[in-house]
Every structure is written in structure tokens, then in C-alpha cells.
Enzyme design. Sequence first.
Site, PDB file in Angstrom:
ATOM      1  N   GLY A 144       0.859  -4.810  10.168  1.00 16.08           N
ATOM      2  CA  GLY A 144       2.053  -4.154   9.055  1.00 16.08           C
ATOM      3  C   GLY A 144       2.220  -2.429   9.600  1.00 16.08           C
ATOM      4  CB  CYS A 202      -1.258   0.255   8.597  1.00 18.37           C
ATOM      5  SG  CYS A 202       0.251   1.718   9.289  1.00 18.37           S
ATOM      6  CG  ASP A 203      -3.940  -4.973   5.923  1.00 19.09           C
ATOM      7  OD1 ASP A 203      -4.676  -5.064   4.666  1.00 19.09           O
ATOM      8  OD2 ASP A 203      -4.189  -5.867   6.269  1.00 19.09           O
ATOM      9  CB  SER A 204      -4.609  -5.029  11.399  1.00 26.06           C
ATOM     10  OG  SER A 204      -4.233  -4.110  12.052  1.00 26.06           O
ATOM     11  CE  LYS A 217      -4.245  -2.368   2.567  1.00 24.21           C
ATOM     12  NZ  LYS A 217      -4.657  -2.140   3.757  1.00 24.21           N
TER      13      LYS A 217
END
Length: 289
Positions: free
Chosen positions: A112, A75-77, A57
Site C-alpha cells: 500500500g 507504505c506497508d507490505s 502511517k
Amino acid sequence: MTVQPRRRLVLASQSPARLGLLRQAGLAPEVIVSGVDEDAVTAPTPAELALALAEAKASVVAAKPEVQGALVIGCDSVLDLDGRALGKPADAEEATARWKAMRGRVGTLQTGHCVHDTASGRYASATASTVVRFGEPTDEEIAAYVASGEPLHVAGAFTLDGRSAPFIDGIDGDHGNVIGISLPLVRRLLAELGVPITELVITSYSIHYTKLYEGVHARRPLGPVHRRHRRRPRQCDRHQPAAGPAAARGARRADHGAVGAGGGLRGAPPSPPSRPPSSGPAGARSGAS
């Protein structure tokens, strides 16, 4: 007075929770959605998957011409439950089945983070992990929560600051990481790139509070309550100077010493009538002396 940040900040995410946390910390990022196909990204572990998605991203947004010179945060969860990476549920049935599998269990929320400096072309990335202890909601509570629609829009089908908060017994780690972004990790990644987070914070302070600490608090205008209770001068006060203590005592003496209509002092009983002088021996003795 407001001091603008020295560097432009871009958030490569459409998450309102992440945007809210950054704003609460005094940051003012612009939002540019990356459009990355998350299903096309794979990794061997949930932590690595979250990091790969965050890097993808950030890199896509950082390549856009309109963000050159800016700092981009991606960000990514995902939820790590028994080694499986759980993102957003596809539908209500999957959200219900997932909650029935999670209740009474412990999972790890992996988020992340990737910070890309478009001015230098460098980036720094890492993953933050927070242990989540789920409660044991009943089937009826799960059905009501799924019916709200909230779990369909969040990774792991739960939120720490939303409607599922009563069903979370506790966490071990950064609560912001569960919400969507770890601010301490963001600060460390910025430091790796040589950018202090203070360069991204908007500084704003009120002149009123500056004056307050300078000791002119009393100069503030009176509010409606204070104006209502402030003593107004009486009619006589407007035309007569205020009397001091000595003048007040003199006025009391003059008042008690004034002669009344009955020939006595006002406020005192009338004195008996005077008698003519006696012509007897007493009077003679008085005249001889």
C-alpha cells in the site's frame, strides 16, 4: 553544483530498503517513524490491509507540526498467500513453517502507498501488486536462512535483494514493489496531487564533466602514470634548438665529408698515395695540349 528540491519529502517508514530506493531515484526524504500499531489495523483482504496500514502511517506523520508543508509517503507490505495476509513472522519457528509452506508456490506481494500533501491537506493512495514465484529450497537451506535472522524483519519472511534471493524463481510486476516501494506508483500519486516528481529530485552535476563536454578534456592535469611516462628532455635538448630535416641532412654530409687522420674521409677506406707526373710522351702530350 547541487540544486535542492522545491518540496520537502518525508518517509513515514523505518525501512532501509524503501529509503535506499528513493535515494537511488535522486530523492532525499527525511525519515519519521509513525509508531502505528500494525496489529490493531484490520481489513477484509490483504490488499486492503496493506493500503489501510499505509494510509494510517502517512496520516499520523502528516499530523505532526514539524512536517507542515511537506509531502509525506507512507507504505506497508504484506504477502497474499491463499488469501491470507502474511506480515513479519513472530519468531524463527513461524518463519521456518512459512517457508516450508511457500516453497514451490506462487504468492502476491501487496504494498500500500499513500502520499499526503500537508500543504493542501489532500492525499492520494493505491496498492501495487507483484506476483512472486518461490523456488524449492531444502530444509537445510531454509534452516540456514532463518538462522541469519533476516526473515524476522521483513514482510512475508523473504527479500528479493537479500539472502533469500536464490530461493525466488521470478516475479511478475514491479521489483521495487517487492523490495518495499513502487516508484512508478509514487510518481502517479504525486501527479494526482499536482506535484511533478521532478520537483523532489536533487539535481547535481560535476563541473569537471561539464568542461569535458565543452571540449577541454585535454586541460585536465596529468595523473601519476602520465607524469611518469612523459618524455623528459635530454641535457643536450635543453641548450640546443631542435634540428629540422635539412639540418639533419647537412650534419650527415658534414660527418661523411670530414677528413680523418689518415688523409681520407672518415668512415671511408684511405685513398692510394699520389704519383709524380710522368716525363714521357704522355707528359709531353699533356703539356702540349
